[in-house]
Design an enzyme around this catalytic site. Structure first.
Site, mmCIF file in Angstrom:
data_model
loop_
_atom_site.group_PDB
_atom_site.id
_atom_site.type_symbol
_atom_site.label_atom_id
_atom_site.label_comp_id
_atom_site.label_asym_id
_atom_site.label_seq_id
_atom_site.Cartn_x
_atom_site.Cartn_y
_atom_site.Cartn_z
ATOM 1 N N HIS A 67 39.848 38.162 34.971
ATOM 2 C CA HIS A 67 39.176 38.886 36.064
ATOM 3 C C HIS A 67 38.469 37.908 36.998
ATOM 4 O O HIS A 67 38.615 37.976 38.226
ATOM 5 C CB HIS A 67 38.183 39.870 35.442
ATOM 6 C CG HIS A 67 37.386 40.655 36.419
ATOM 7 N ND1 HIS A 67 37.505 42.018 36.550
ATOM 8 C CD2 HIS A 67 36.431 40.288 37.318
ATOM 9 C CE1 HIS A 67 36.677 42.446 37.495
ATOM 10 N NE2 HIS A 67 36.002 41.405 37.968
ATOM 11 N N GLU A 68 37.718 36.970 36.427
ATOM 12 C CA GLU A 68 36.955 36.028 37.241
ATOM 13 C C GLU A 68 37.842 34.976 37.899
ATOM 14 O O GLU A 68 37.591 34.561 39.028
ATOM 15 C CB GLU A 68 35.887 35.339 36.380
ATOM 16 C CG GLU A 68 34.770 36.261 35.955
ATOM 17 C CD GLU A 68 34.129 36.968 37.143
ATOM 18 O OE1 GLU A 68 33.809 36.304 38.141
ATOM 19 O OE2 GLU A 68 33.967 38.191 37.071
ATOM 20 N N HIS A 71 39.119 36.077 41.157
ATOM 21 C CA HIS A 71 38.158 35.835 42.236
ATOM 22 C C HIS A 71 38.262 34.386 42.730
ATOM 23 O O HIS A 71 38.231 34.120 43.934
ATOM 24 C CB HIS A 71 36.728 36.085 41.741
ATOM 25 C CG HIS A 71 36.407 37.526 41.502
ATOM 26 N ND1 HIS A 71 36.582 38.499 42.455
ATOM 27 C CD2 HIS A 71 35.889 38.155 40.413
ATOM 28 C CE1 HIS A 71 36.192 39.673 41.964
ATOM 29 N NE2 HIS A 71 35.781 39.478 40.732
#
Length: 379
Positions: A67-68, A71
Site C-alpha cells: 500500500h505504501e 504511494h
C-alpha cells in the site's frame, strides 16, 4: 512518525515499522491461532494454527508495505521525492520530501494507496476461490480469505475522507482544487479527521459499556490513535499557514560550522567554533566540498575520553542519504513535516551539491515568531 524498527531499504527508500504495527501483527497472529482458525477448522495440530497465524500476520505487514510503496512510486513519477516509509497501526506513512504542487498530483498520490489494497483484496479473493475449487487444505483457504477481507477493510478505511488517512488527502486535493488554497484545504481535512477520531473513540466506548462486547475497544483504540495523529498534523498545518511563501533561504543559518569526516573527535572538540555551535548536529563535509553526512552531537559526547583521539567523525556520522535536505528556494512550509520527523530536527541546505546552510526547528520557530509579531523578514 519515527520507526521503532528499521527494516532496511526498498527501491532506495528506508522502510521501518512503528510499534503499533508490530502490536497489531502480534494480535493478528494470536487471534487467528487461538480463535478463528481453531473455530473454523477444529482438530488440526496447534503448530498448524500458529504457523499459519504467523504467516498471515507477516502477509498482513506485506500488504501494508505494498500500500505504501504504491504511494512512493506514484510520488516519484510525479516529481516528489520520498524520504522513508513507516508502517503503523492505521496502515502506513510515507514521508515526502516536499509537497505536491497541484491538486491532481495530490489526488494521484493519495488515491493509489486504497486502490492498491482493493486490488490486493480482489487478488486474494480470487486465489481463495481457486484454492477451494482445487480442494486445498481448509486452513490455507481460511488464511487467504482473511487476507482478502483485511485488504478490503484497509482499502475502505483508508478511503474515508479524513486526515491523516488517504481519503483525507483526497479530500484535501478536492478542497484545494475547489478553493485554490492548499493550507485551507488541509485545515478542512484535519477537521474531518478530528471528527472521525472522536466518533470512533466515543462509539467504541459506548459499545463496550452498553453491550459488554469488547470488540468496541478496537474502534476506541483506532479513534485514539487517529486523534493523536491528526492533532500532530494540525500543528504542522498551522505552521504552514503562518509561514506561507517563506523560503528556506530566509530562515537558514548560512555558512554553518562543518567538520571533515577524517578529523578525530578530540581534534574537533578542541576547536572554538564548536563551543559556540547551537545546533544538535554538525554537517560533515569532505575536503573537496562534497557533503558526507551529519554528525549528531549526542554521538560525539558519548565517545569515551580515552577514545577521542582515535575515533574519527566519519565513524559517527549519518550518511547524507539518510539526512533531510532542502534547496534554498524551497518553501519552508514543505520542510516542516520532514523536520518534525527527523531525529536531529535539522536539514542540510544544498545548492549545486554544495552546503550553503542548515535549517533547524528553532530557526523556523524564530521565523514564526517574527511573522506573528509583524517583524520584518530577513532577506
Amino acid at each position: 512518525m519515527n520507526a521503532t524498527l528499521r527494516l532496511g531499504r526498498l527501491a532506495g527508500v528506508r522502510v521501518g515499522v512503528h510499534w503499533t504495527a508490530l502490536l497489531i501483527a502480534v494480535l493478528v497472529a494470536l487471534t487467528l491461532a487461538r480463535g478463528r482458525f481453531p473455530h473454523a477448522h477444529p482438530g488440526e495440530p496447534a503448530w498448524g494454527y500458529w504457523g499459519l497465524g504467523l504467516i498471515t500476520a507477516l502477509m498482513f505487514l506485506v500488504s501494508l508495505l505494498a500500500h505504501e510503496m504504491a504511494h512512493v512510486l506514484v510520488a516519484r513519477r510525479s516529481g516528489v521525492a520520498v524520504d522513508d516509509v513507516t508502517l503503523w497501526m492505521l496502515g502506513g506513512a510515507a514521508r515526502l520530501r516536499g509537497a505536491a504542487r497541484h491538486p491532481v498530483t495530490e489526488l494521484r498520490i493519495a488515491g493509489v494507496g486504497p486502490l492498491t489494497s482493493l486490488i490486493a483484496a480482489v487478488f486474494f479473493t480470487g486465489t481463495a476461490a481457486w484454492m477451494a475449487v482445487l480442494s486445498a487444505p481448509g486452513l490455507a483457504v481460511e488464511c487467504v480469505s482473511w487476507l482478502a477481507a483485511i485488504n478490503f477493510v484497509l482499502a475502505t478505511f483508508n478511503a474515508l475522507p479524513a486526515a491523516p488517512l488517504d481519503g483525507g488527502r483526497v479530500l484535501r486535493a478536492y478542497l484545494w482544487h475547489r478553493g485554490g488554497d492548499r493550507v485551507r484545504a488541509a485545515r478542512g481535512a484535519v477537521a474531518a479527521g478530528r471528527y472521525l477520531g472522536w466518533f470512533m473513540l466515543l462509539t467504541g466506548f459506548a459499545s463496550v459499556l452498553l453491550s459488554g462486547v469488547l470488540v468496541g475497544l478496537w474502534s476506541a483504540l483506532v479513534g485514539w490513535f487517529l486523534i493523536a495523529a491528526v492533532t500532530a498534523e494540525g500543528r504542522v498545518v498551522q505552521l504552514q499557514g503562518v509561514l506561507g511563501d517563506v523560503t528556506v533561504r530566509q530562515v537558514m543559518t548560512p555558512e554553518p560550522v562543518t567538520v571533515a569526516p577524517t578529523v578525530t573527535v578530540e581534534g574537533f572538540l578542541g576547536t572554538l567554533p564548536f563551543r559556540r555551535y547551537g545546533h544538535r548536529a554538525v554537517p560533515a563535509v569532505a575536503c573537496d566540498g562534497a557533503v558526507a553526512g551529519l554528525v549528531p552531537a549526542w554521538r560525539i559526547n558519548r565517545v569515551p575520553l580515552e577514545g577521542r583521539s582515535k575515533v574519527v567523525i566519519g565513524d559517527l556520522m549519518r550518511p547524507v542519504t539518510e539526512v533531510v535536505t532542502a534547496a534554498p528556494d524551497d518553501f519552508v512550509a514543505d520542510l516542516v513535516p520532514c523536520l518534525d520527523a527527523a531525529l536531529e530536527h535539522l536539514a542540510l541546505v544544498l545548492e549545486g551539491g554544495r552546503l550553503v546552510g542548515v535549517v533547524s526547528s528553532s530557526d523556523i520557530n524564530r521565523m514564526v515568531s517574527k511573522l506573528t509579531t509583524d517583524a520584518p523578514l530577513r532577506t
